[in-house]
Structures are given as structure tokens and as C-alpha cells.
Design an enzyme around this catalytic site. Structure first.
Site, PDB file in Angstrom:
ATOM      1  N   ASP A 118      -2.917   9.423 -10.714  1.00 36.64           N
ATOM      2  CA  ASP A 118      -2.988   8.305 -11.667  1.00 36.64           C
ATOM      3  C   ASP A 118      -1.623   8.006 -12.284  1.00 36.64           C
ATOM      4  O   ASP A 118      -1.250   6.848 -12.469  1.00 36.64           O
ATOM      5  CB  ASP A 118      -3.979   8.636 -12.795  1.00 36.64           C
ATOM      6  CG  ASP A 118      -5.427   8.510 -12.342  1.00 36.64           C
ATOM      7  OD1 ASP A 118      -5.651   8.158 -11.172  1.00 36.64           O
ATOM      8  OD2 ASP A 118      -6.313   8.784 -13.162  1.00 36.64           O
TER       9      ASP A 118
ATOM     10  N   ASP B 241       0.857  -1.188   0.000  1.00 33.49           N
ATOM     11  CA  ASP B 241       0.000   0.000   0.000  1.00 33.49           C
ATOM     12  C   ASP B 241       0.898   1.245   0.000  1.00 33.49           C
ATOM     13  O   ASP B 241       1.774   1.387   0.856  1.00 33.49           O
ATOM     14  CB  ASP B 241      -0.909  -0.017   1.245  1.00 33.49           C
ATOM     15  CG  ASP B 241      -1.920   1.118   1.243  1.00 33.49           C
ATOM     16  OD1 ASP B 241      -3.129   0.823   1.188  1.00 33.49           O
ATOM     17  OD2 ASP B 241      -1.508   2.294   1.303  1.00 33.49           O
TER      18      ASP B 241
ATOM     19  N   ASN C 203      -2.706  13.068  -4.354  1.00 27.99           N
ATOM     20  CA  ASN C 203      -3.946  13.560  -4.965  1.00 27.99           C
ATOM     21  C   ASN C 203      -4.280  14.968  -4.498  1.00 27.99           C
ATOM     22  O   ASN C 203      -4.631  15.841  -5.297  1.00 27.99           O
ATOM     23  CB  ASN C 203      -5.114  12.648  -4.592  1.00 27.99           C
ATOM     24  CG  ASN C 203      -5.188  11.409  -5.471  1.00 27.99           C
ATOM     25  OD1 ASN C 203      -4.709  11.423  -6.603  1.00 27.99           O
ATOM     26  ND2 ASN C 203      -5.763  10.361  -4.946  1.00 27.99           N
TER      27      ASN C 203
ATOM     28  N   HIS D 110      -5.829  14.440  -9.090  1.00 21.94           N
ATOM     29  CA  HIS D 110      -6.028  13.020  -9.369  1.00 21.94           C
ATOM     30  C   HIS D 110      -5.278  12.526 -10.591  1.00 21.94           C
ATOM     31  O   HIS D 110      -4.862  11.375 -10.661  1.00 21.94           O
ATOM     32  CB  HIS D 110      -7.523  12.714  -9.512  1.00 21.94           C
ATOM     33  CG  HIS D 110      -8.221  12.544  -8.210  1.00 21.94           C
ATOM     34  ND1 HIS D 110      -9.016  13.511  -7.664  1.00 21.94           N
ATOM     35  CD2 HIS D 110      -8.207  11.524  -7.327  1.00 21.94           C
ATOM     36  CE1 HIS D 110      -9.475  13.092  -6.500  1.00 21.94           C
ATOM     37  NE2 HIS D 110      -9.000  11.890  -6.266  1.00 21.94           N
TER      38      HIS D 110
ATOM     39  N   GLU E 222      -4.695   2.315  -4.377  1.00 21.66           N
ATOM     40  CA  GLU E 222      -3.232   2.377  -4.351  1.00 21.66           C
ATOM     41  C   GLU E 222      -2.661   1.154  -3.650  1.00 21.66           C
ATOM     42  O   GLU E 222      -1.625   1.213  -3.017  1.00 21.66           O
ATOM     43  CB  GLU E 222      -2.743   3.659  -3.678  1.00 21.66           C
ATOM     44  CG  GLU E 222      -3.701   4.287  -2.710  1.00 21.66           C
ATOM     45  CD  GLU E 222      -3.766   3.565  -1.370  1.00 21.66           C
ATOM     46  OE1 GLU E 222      -4.692   2.748  -1.201  1.00 21.66           O
ATOM     47  OE2 GLU E 222      -2.907   3.825  -0.509  1.00 21.66           O
TER      48      GLU E 222
END
Ligand code: GH3
Ligand code: MG
Ligand code: MG
Ligand code: MG
Length: 313
Positions: free
Chosen positions: A208, A191, A199, A204, A234
Site C-alpha cells: 500500500d 501497470d 506484497n 500488503h 496497481e
């Protein structure tokens, strides 16, 4: 009526914590600024055994979208500060090659609104007031179609690594090996640390890009035969065939160091990230994948609690 009642909306949210894919229940994201409609529909759709995330604030709905990972999105057309079409445009951009049914819903049943819905890529349009049983059966059909399409896809659209569905297949295969040859393997749950900050700081889109590059980093640094899976958001899973937990530990500890020094290219420049991980050695074929994942997840939680950027067993 266009109401935009923040207290009420927060109430809707706080009473219903984000419900994500835990079991196999379809997940619905319902966005409507009219909270009475929202509550009513939520209750009715839940009777179908669906998990319904009802959100009145369209901006919050976009932010929560990544966490919810819905199987179907129902969007009111007219909402206070953001039009349902803006949400639709966001979703269409976000899940370009993925199939996510979107249903526009409105008391404005004019041809132009219906046309705009379909032209922008909505899969359905439902006029208010609606017949509940008709709405339900249409949603059901959309979910069935999504499941059909999803079952054909094994690759995550954004990162191009395997998706969650492949995980089940891979597990079944390696489990057979374990039964036949006593060959154990490791599952590593990964993670990214404080990804929300990426973000929040850069948006965002940059988020990405980081996810894509992180997936590439994992792929580049794994052995042939290792399996890289985007588990969701994630979170990634590495399956390391033939490795014991101690061997996996060494591999992942090296990876943690490498990651820190790896530059991820984004439109906002080079970024870097760290990740936390939890490892389990799969050495008993009678345990289910879910049980192993739970153990890996507990170890991951432990790693987060211990300050992140590390691995726990
Ligand atoms: P922690 O170190 O505890 O893991 O903190 P975190 O911020 O990484 O964890 P959290 O789970 O709170 O936040 C994960 C964030 O990842 C929230 C969600 O908006 C974002 N996210 C999930 N999927 C995607 C995606 O596909 N794209 C982008 N840009 N963000 C995503
Ligand atoms: Mg409305
Ligand atoms: Mg997370
Ligand atoms: Mg995280």
C-alpha cells in the site's frame, strides 16, 4: 459443519476464475468454509445478475480481495483457521474511508455474535438458515447504497489521486474538446511491474505504501492539466491533454527512467519499482472510452510481454 476441504475449495476457485469489474454488474465476494453453502449461494446470487466470487479459504479470500474489488462482502463467522471477524477486521482496516458493505452470516444467531458483528462495523447480520429472498433483497439494498456513495466520491482513498469514476467524467469532457477544437489527447495505461512480489516479500501494508508513493511520483512528474487516475489495484491511467502519441511517448519514456531512480519510502526502507505502459492517442470522438482502454491495455500487454519496464503504442 466446519469443513475445510482444500480440494473442493480449489475446485470452486478453478471452476470460477476471479471475476472482476468488467461490466457494471455488482461484484460480490462470498466467504464461507462450508462449500455446499458456498456453491448454493453462489448459484442463487448469480441469478440476480451479480458476479459472485465464492471462496472457501479465508486466507485466499484476503489475498484475492485486491483483485476482486467487491461491492459487497458476505462473511461466514465460523471458519476453520480464520474467524470471519478477522476478515471483517482486515476489510475495515483496508477500506477505512471507503464504503464497502459487509454482511456477517452465521448459524450462531446469539446476541453476542450479532453484537460483535455490528460493533466491529458489519453493516448487516444474517442468521442461517436464511430466507433466500430476504437475503437477496438485503444485499440489493446494500449494493444500492454503495453505488450511491461511490458516485459522490471521485478520489481514490488510498492514493488520493482520482478514481475510476472520474475517468468517465474526464473522458466526456476531453471528448467534447476533441469534437469542438479537434484537440486530441493521449491515454496512458500504467501497470507496476511484478507488484505481487512487493506484497509477497514485504506484506500488503508495504504494498500500500508503495502504491501511495507511486501515485505521488506520477502526480509530481505530470504537468498541470494532466490527470492521474488509479484505475484499480496497481494500475494507473494518465490522461495527457493535447499530446499526440509521439509526444506522450517521450513524456512516458522519461517517466520510466525517472521511476527506476526514484526511492519510495516504506516502513521496510527505500524500495523502487518499474512500470510498463501502453499509450493510445484519442483522435476520434466516435470511439468509446472502453474501446480506447482496450487498445491501451493491448499495448500495455505488449510492453509486459516484451520484458516490462517499457512503453508500447
Ligand atoms: P506484472 O508485472 O505482470 O504486472 O506483475 P504483477 O505482479 O504486478 O501483476 P498482477 O496483476 O499479477 O498482481 C498485481 C498485484 O497487486 C496483485 C494484488 O494482490 C496486488 N494489489 C492490488 N491492489 C492492491 C492494493 O490496494 N494494495 C496492495 N498492497 N496490493 C494490491
Ligand atoms: Mg463456517
Ligand atoms: Mg495488473
Ligand atoms: Mg503489475
Amino acid at each position: 459443519t466446519l469443513i475445510y476441504d482444500n480440494d473442493l475449495e480449489d475446485k470452486v476457485l478453478s471452476e470460477a476464475p476471479l471475476m472482476t469489474m468488467t461490466g457494471n454488474e455488482p461484484v460480490i465476494l462470498l466467504i464461507d468454509d462450508e462449500t455446499s453453502m458456498l456453491m448454493y449461494l453462489k448459484e442463487e446470487l448469480q441469478k440476480q445478475g451479480w458476479m459472485v466470487n465464492a471462496i472457501a479459504n479465508p486466507i485466499k479470500a484476503i489475498a484475492a480481495f485486491y483483485d476482486i474489488q467487491p461491492d459487497c462482502v458476505i462473511i461466514d463467522v465460523y471458519m476453520g483457521q480464520k474467524s470471519g471477524f478477522e476478515i471483517l477486521a482486515f476489510l475495515k482496516e483496508k477500506v477505512k474511508q471507503q464504503f464497502l458493505p459487509t454482511i456477517m452470516i452465521s448459524s450462531d444467531n446469539s446476541k453476542s455474535i450479532r453484537m460483535q458483528s455490528y460493533q466491529m462495523g458489519a453493516d448487516d447480520f444474517i442468521a442461517k438458515p436464511f430466507e433466500l429472498d430476504e437475503l437477496t433483497v438485503r444485499i440489493k439494498r446494500h449494493i444500492e447504497r454503495k453505488n450511491l456513495i461511490d458516485n459522490l466520491l471521485l478520489v481514490d482513498e488510498l492514493t488520493r489521486v482520482y478514481n475510476r469514476k472520474y475517468l468517465n467524467q474526464a473522458y466526456d469532457q476531453l471528448r467534447s474538446e476533441l469534437i469542438r477544437n479537434k484537440e486530441t489527447f493521449s491515454i496512458v495505461m500504467i501497470d507496476i511491474d511484478h507488484f505481487k512480489r512487493v506484497n509477497d516479500t514485504y506484506g500488503h501494508l508495504v504494498g500500500d505504501q508503495v502504491l501511495k508513493q507511486f501515485a505521488t511520483f506520477l502526480t509530481n512528474h505530470s504537468r498541470p492539466g494532466d490527470i492521474v487516475i488509479r484505475f484499480g489495484g496497481e494500475e494507473f491511467i494518465l490522461i495527457l491533454p493535447e499530446l499526440s502519441v509521439d509526444e506522450s511517448k517521450k513524456v512516458i519514456e522519461r517517466l520510466i527512467l525517472k521511476c527506476r531512480d526514484t526511492k519510495l519510502n516504506t516502513e521496510k526502507g527505500e524500495l523502487s519499482c518499474t512500470f510498463s505502459a501502453g499509450v493510445v492517442e484519442v483522435n476520434n470522438p466516435t470511439q468509446s472510452l472502453e474501446e480506447w482502454l482496450l487498445l491501451a491495455d493491448n499495448a500495455l500487454y505488449d510492453a509486459k510481454e516484451s520484458g516490462r519496464n517499457q512503453l508500447k503504442v
